[in-house]
Design an enzyme around this catalytic site. Structure first.
Site, mmCIF file in Angstrom:
data_model
loop_
_atom_site.group_PDB
_atom_site.id
_atom_site.type_symbol
_atom_site.label_atom_id
_atom_site.label_comp_id
_atom_site.label_asym_id
_atom_site.label_seq_id
_atom_site.Cartn_x
_atom_site.Cartn_y
_atom_site.Cartn_z
ATOM 1 N N GLY A 59 6.908 -68.784 -6.154
ATOM 2 C CA GLY A 59 6.816 -69.322 -4.788
ATOM 3 C C GLY A 59 6.841 -68.381 -3.270
ATOM 4 N N ASP A 74 18.489 -64.938 -12.192
ATOM 5 C CA ASP A 74 17.599 -65.602 -12.124
ATOM 6 C C ASP A 74 17.738 -65.407 -13.967
ATOM 7 O OD1 ASP A 74 16.028 -67.560 -12.635
ATOM 8 O OD2 ASP A 74 14.327 -67.037 -11.525
#
Length: 172
Positions: free
Chosen positions: A23, A151
């Site tokens: 993204g 993450d």
């Protein structure tokens, strides 16, 4: 005192293939060229052009590169350079010849085979080693770097063909 020398060197890359799109940016395999026919396979992480005008996003990308550059550990992907090609920032980093943990798990699902418990424990132990190192790393003045991976997920854990486990993408 010895004489100080300044070396100006331009990194020259040849992008060989796109590894993934995300993204926020893209990941490429590339060849890094140097003097006397030197070549090294590296990974190049770029940010999407639509984010190049977002000052906060650019600052976070730069901050990630600067922070992770000081993390030198066998279970963390090494950062080589933060640079710019035209208006696009990039991070040149260690290339891991292998697959990410998500691909590894998906393959086991496809062939309907469980990951052996000892192999799973090995992978987790190597991730923990890398995270422990990152979380306790201090700067040259002894101050904590306060690194937190944002993450930890199977797609950000690489398993090399040689069986090394490496954490990547400390995240924006």
């Amino acid at each position: 005192m010895g004489q100080a020398y300044e070396f100006k060197d331009t990194y020259q890359f040849k992008f060989t293939r796109k590894i993934a799109d995300g993204g926020m940016g893209s990941i490429y395999e590339a060849l890094l060229y140097g003097s006397e026919g030197f070549e090294k396979t590296v990974t190049i992480k770029t940010i999407r052009e639509k984010f190049t005008g977002d000052g906060d996003f650019v600052d976070m990308f730069i901050g990630e590169a600067k922070l992770v550059a000081d993390l030198v550990h066998q279970n963390i992907v090494q950062i080589y350079k933060l640079g710019r090609i035209a208006n696009t920032l990039y991070i040149a980093m260690e290339y891991v010849n292998g697959i990410n943990l998500q691909e590894f798990l998906n393959r086991h699902l496809e062939v309907e085979t469980k990951v052996p418990a000892d192999l799973g424990a090995f992978i987790i132990s190597r991730v923990c080693r890398g995270l422990e190192y990152a979380h306790t790393k201090r700067d040259k003045h002894g101050n904590p770097l306060s690194v937190v991976h944002r993450d930890i997920s199977p797609k950000n854990l690489m398993i090399s063909a040689e069986g090394e486990v490496k954490i990547t993408d400390f995240g924006i």
